[in-house]
Enzyme design. Structure first.
Site, PDB file in Angstrom:
ATOM      1  N   LYS A  22     -12.274 -22.094 -46.670  1.00  0.00           N
ATOM      2  CA  LYS A  22     -11.834 -21.521 -47.955  1.00  0.00           C
ATOM      3  C   LYS A  22     -12.407 -22.313 -49.132  1.00  0.00           C
ATOM      4  O   LYS A  22     -12.945 -21.735 -50.075  1.00  0.00           O
ATOM      5  CB  LYS A  22     -10.300 -21.546 -48.018  1.00  0.00           C
ATOM      6  N   ASN A  23     -12.307 -23.646 -49.050  1.00  0.00           N
ATOM      7  CA  ASN A  23     -12.683 -24.453 -50.210  1.00  0.00           C
ATOM      8  C   ASN A  23     -14.194 -24.611 -50.385  1.00  0.00           C
ATOM      9  O   ASN A  23     -14.645 -25.197 -51.363  1.00  0.00           O
ATOM     10  CB  ASN A  23     -11.992 -25.814 -50.151  1.00  0.00           C
ATOM     11  N   CYS A 117       0.886 -26.999 -60.896  1.00  0.00           N
ATOM     12  CA  CYS A 117       1.240 -26.171 -59.744  1.00  0.00           C
ATOM     13  C   CYS A 117       2.190 -26.955 -58.854  1.00  0.00           C
ATOM     14  O   CYS A 117       2.575 -28.078 -59.187  1.00  0.00           O
ATOM     15  CB  CYS A 117       0.004 -25.683 -59.002  1.00  0.00           C
ATOM     16  N   ARG A 122      -2.365 -31.388 -62.115  1.00  0.00           N
ATOM     17  CA  ARG A 122      -3.724 -30.921 -61.881  1.00  0.00           C
ATOM     18  C   ARG A 122      -4.489 -30.515 -63.151  1.00  0.00           C
ATOM     19  O   ARG A 122      -4.864 -29.358 -63.326  1.00  0.00           O
ATOM     20  CB  ARG A 122      -3.716 -29.787 -60.862  1.00  0.00           C
ATOM     21  N   ASP A 309      -5.154 -32.610 -47.848  1.00  0.00           N
ATOM     22  CA  ASP A 309      -4.840 -31.273 -47.318  1.00  0.00           C
ATOM     23  C   ASP A 309      -4.357 -31.301 -45.869  1.00  0.00           C
ATOM     24  O   ASP A 309      -3.975 -30.263 -45.332  1.00  0.00           O
ATOM     25  CB  ASP A 309      -6.070 -30.349 -47.442  1.00  0.00           C
ATOM     26  N   ARG A 401      -2.896 -17.446 -48.511  1.00  0.00           N
ATOM     27  CA  ARG A 401      -3.966 -17.838 -49.432  1.00  0.00           C
ATOM     28  C   ARG A 401      -5.107 -18.517 -48.708  1.00  0.00           C
ATOM     29  O   ARG A 401      -6.254 -18.449 -49.166  1.00  0.00           O
ATOM     30  CB  ARG A 401      -3.427 -18.808 -50.489  1.00  0.00           C
TER      31      ARG A 401
HETATM   32  N1  EPU Z   1      -7.909 -34.575 -61.635  1.00  0.00           N
HETATM   33  C1  EPU Z   1      -7.771 -34.930 -62.959  1.00  0.00           C
HETATM   34  N2  EPU Z   1      -8.580 -34.303 -63.869  1.00  0.00           N
HETATM   35  C2  EPU Z   1      -9.483 -33.340 -63.509  1.00  0.00           C
HETATM   36  C3  EPU Z   1      -9.610 -32.999 -62.152  1.00  0.00           C
HETATM   37  C4  EPU Z   1      -8.809 -33.641 -61.233  1.00  0.00           C
HETATM   38  O1  EPU Z   1      -6.967 -35.778 -63.313  1.00  0.00           O
HETATM   39  O2  EPU Z   1     -10.174 -32.814 -64.391  1.00  0.00           O
HETATM   40  C5  EPU Z   1      -7.067 -35.243 -60.631  1.00  0.00           C
HETATM   41  C6  EPU Z   1      -6.120 -34.274 -59.924  1.00  0.00           C
HETATM   42  O3  EPU Z   1      -4.940 -34.032 -60.659  1.00  0.00           O
HETATM   43  C7  EPU Z   1      -5.885 -34.978 -58.617  1.00  0.00           C
HETATM   44  C8  EPU Z   1      -7.238 -35.631 -58.327  1.00  0.00           C
HETATM   45  O4  EPU Z   1      -7.883 -35.728 -59.590  1.00  0.00           O
HETATM   46  O5  EPU Z   1      -4.918 -35.969 -58.787  1.00  0.00           O
HETATM   47  C9  EPU Z   1      -8.137 -34.905 -57.361  1.00  0.00           C
HETATM   48  O6  EPU Z   1      -8.201 -33.545 -57.720  1.00  0.00           O
HETATM   49  P1  EPU Z   1      -9.468 -32.634 -57.396  1.00  0.00           P
HETATM   50  O7  EPU Z   1     -10.079 -32.215 -58.691  1.00  0.00           O
HETATM   51  O8  EPU Z   1     -10.349 -33.286 -56.398  1.00  0.00           O
HETATM   52  O9  EPU Z   1      -8.768 -31.356 -56.733  1.00  0.00           O
HETATM   53  P2  EPU Z   1      -9.267 -29.876 -56.871  1.00  0.00           P
HETATM   54  O10 EPU Z   1     -10.724 -29.846 -56.992  1.00  0.00           O
HETATM   55  O11 EPU Z   1      -8.441 -29.185 -57.901  1.00  0.00           O
HETATM   56  C10 EPU Z   1      -9.680 -29.440 -54.325  1.00  0.00           C
HETATM   57  C11 EPU Z   1      -9.160 -28.483 -53.290  1.00  0.00           C
HETATM   58  C12 EPU Z   1      -7.730 -28.834 -52.950  1.00  0.00           C
HETATM   59  C13 EPU Z   1      -7.703 -30.272 -52.414  1.00  0.00           C
HETATM   60  C14 EPU Z   1      -8.301 -31.215 -53.461  1.00  0.00           C
HETATM   61  C15 EPU Z   1      -8.407 -32.644 -52.993  1.00  0.00           C
HETATM   62  C16 EPU Z   1     -10.423 -26.485 -53.772  1.00  0.00           C
HETATM   63  C17 EPU Z   1     -10.444 -25.086 -54.280  1.00  0.00           C
HETATM   64  N3  EPU Z   1      -9.263 -27.123 -53.833  1.00  0.00           N
HETATM   65  O12 EPU Z   1      -8.833 -29.282 -55.458  1.00  0.00           O
HETATM   66  O13 EPU Z   1      -7.325 -27.936 -51.920  1.00  0.00           O
HETATM   67  O14 EPU Z   1      -6.385 -30.651 -52.156  1.00  0.00           O
HETATM   68  O15 EPU Z   1      -9.622 -30.759 -53.816  1.00  0.00           O
HETATM   69  O16 EPU Z   1      -9.155 -32.737 -51.842  1.00  0.00           O
HETATM   70  O17 EPU Z   1     -11.431 -26.985 -53.316  1.00  0.00           O
HETATM   71  C18 EPU Z   1      -5.806 -26.707 -50.608  1.00  0.00           C
HETATM   72  O18 EPU Z   1      -6.785 -26.163 -50.057  1.00  0.00           O
HETATM   73  O19 EPU Z   1      -4.636 -26.576 -50.175  1.00  0.00           O
HETATM   74  C19 EPU Z   1      -6.026 -27.507 -51.815  1.00  0.00           C
HETATM   75  C20 EPU Z   1      -5.048 -27.814 -52.660  1.00  0.00           C
END
Ligand code: EPU
Length: 432
Positions: A22-23, A117, A122, A309, A401
């Site tokens: 998915k990701n 969320c 996030r 995850d 999802r």
């Molecule tokens: N963060 C910030 N600022 C930003 C972006 C991130 O502070 O601009 C923080 C987040 O709040 C968090 C950390 O950095 O504390 C890491 O967040 P990241 O940006 O890596 O998460 P994401 O890209 O929003 C993806 C996956 C998530 C998975 C995370 C971590 C996708 C679509 N989603 O989220 O997947 O948990 O990376 O590996 O790729 C899931 O599939 O259930 C899921 C939540």
């Protein structure tokens, strides 16, 4: 709202296959916005988030054909709208992945700012700072992010992420692919989904090196073209099935996976007493060893370490291990929602800040429970499979999802699980 009814206590055995990630499919479906030519993606999982991502592309003006169930042919030749509305973004945060490609190709984009969320606040501040580094002007107006590239094109730069961000790295990869000059991403996320996206972008004509490592170099090109690409297997679904085999004391062959992508999970499960054999490059055999499971500590970290995850599913497993396991969540500030539901099933868990102590082994007993987010849902389904009696899981739209046909897959290997469909809210899903 649909529910799952699980009659637990049955060891799972047989073969179960893993769907596309998915990701990885989410950013790969956004990448065709970078070109007017057709991009063909195979192994796209049939899950709700991908249906939402497809809807977003169509709303922007792209054509998405599905010649076969898991193949998407995307042509973004006639993009007329450059914005992702709140209605979509609030149901799926990954809609922010439209920002990078729209900004890079059209010089403008408007994407609603996602709120917090179930698992944390996030923010997307790091994405926005990175776009500014590439020369974009970014503002927030009435809850929308509005980004513009002066003179229509982004300019290559050094983007040094202060924190590892997966979708942030993906957004910058896509934006920098069409920027003028060279971009270097430092402290980039190293998740396999990043390398998969980079492989697709390179097939489209991008010049990206180092994806999958903390330093990625992108030589911007004038334009990108069509490509064909197969999405990698879902490493989190793979890990979830490994736990399913182990927690029920069964013997499962997990097929169509990529063991290299979940080394830390495999190692941690082995440490806890789970036998995992690599039958070949894409098949794992999981069974619990004779002596039972033992407590094991884990801390979530960016790839290649133990993924956040898989934290909820591992917590479910540790309820069946002898001794106290300490589980530390370092990525998201509120990702222990499953603990209270596991406690309803009989687990003994204390939470203090970002640390959970799981005291095992507990005899789990079925109860009504609530799914609060995608991986929390997986965790309580796993616990329900190990519990005696009946577990009813409510709000399973969360699991839809990201897990393709979970009920059918688990039934194939002997689980007694059915979906109780609420006719009033029947959604795209699977048969009972
Ligand atoms: N963060 C910030 N600022 C930003 C972006 C991130 O502070 O601009 C923080 C987040 O709040 C968090 C950390 O950095 O504390 C890491 O967040 P990241 O940006 O890596 O998460 P994401 O890209 O929003 C993806 C996956 C998530 C998975 C995370 C971590 C996708 C679509 N989603 O989220 O997947 O948990 O990376 O590996 O790729 C899931 O599939 O259930 C899921 C939540």
């Amino acid at each position: 709202m649909d529910k799952f009814l699980i009659r637990g206590g049955k060891p799972l055995s047989g073969k179960i296959s893993v769907s596309g990630a998915k990701n990885s499919a989410l950013p790969c479906l956004a990448a065709p916005l970078l070109t007017s030519e057709t991009v063909i993606l195979h192994n796209v999982p049939y899950v709700k988030d991908l249906i939402t991502q497809r809807r977003l592309l169509e709303d922007l003006g792209a054509t998405v054909l599905t010649p076969e169930l898991r193949t998407h042919k995307v042509t973004a030749a006639n993009i007329e709208i450059f914005e992702a509305p709140y209605e979509l973004v609030k149901t799926m945060r990954a809609s922010v992945l439209a920002l990078g490609p729209l900004l890079a190709r059209f010089g403008k984009a408007k994407v609603s700012l996602p709120g917090g969320c179930a698992i944390g606040t996030r923010p997307i501040d790091l994405h926005l700072k990175a776009f500014e580094k590439l020369g974009a002007q970014v503002s927030i107006e009435s809850g929308d992010v509005i980004a513009r590239a002066p003179n229509g094109r982004l300019i290559g730069a050094v983007v040094d992420f202060e924190k590892v961000t997966v979708t942030g790295t993906e957004n910058v990869l896509m934006a920098a692919a069409l920027a003028k000059g060279k971009t270097t991403i430092r402290n980039a996320a190293c998740e396999p989904e990043i390398a998969d996206l980079a492989e697709l972008l390179n097939k489209m004509g991008a010049r990206i090196r180092g994806a999958g490592t903390p330093t990625i170099e992108i030589e911007g090109v004038e334009q990108l073209g069509g490509a064909e690409h197969t999405i990698i297997p879902d490493r989190i679904e793979t890990g979830t099935f490994l736990v399913a085999g182990a927690i029920t004391g069964g013997e499962l062959e997990v097929k169509d996976c990529e063991p290299q992508h979940l080394r830390a999970v495999i190692e941690k499960m082995r440490e806890a007493g789970v036998e995992i054999e690599e039958l070949n490059q894409s098949t794992l055999l999981v069974r619990r060893n004779q002596t039972g499971l033992k407590a094991s500590d884990v801390s979530t970290e960016p790839h290649p370490h133990f993924p956040t995850d898989m934290q909820a599913q591992f917590m479910a497993l540790m309820t069946q291990a002898e001794g106290t396991s300490t589980i530390t969540e370092t990525i998201f500030e509120n990702r222990f929602m499953h603990a209270s539901e596991l406690i309803r099933l009989g687990a003994k868990i204390d939470i203090s800040g970002n640390t959970a102590k799981v005291h095992g082994k507990s005899a789990l007993m079925g109860a009504p429970v609530l799914a609060s987010d995608l991986r929390a849902s997986a965790s309580i389904v796993l616990a329900g499979l190990a519990a005696s009696g009946e577990t009813v899981v409510d709000r399973v739209y969360h699991i839809d999802r990201g897990y393709e046909n979970i009920v059918r897959k688990l039934r194939t290997v002997g689980a007694d699980i059915v979906r109780i469909t609420d006719q009033l809210t029947m959604s795209a899903g699977e048969e009972v």
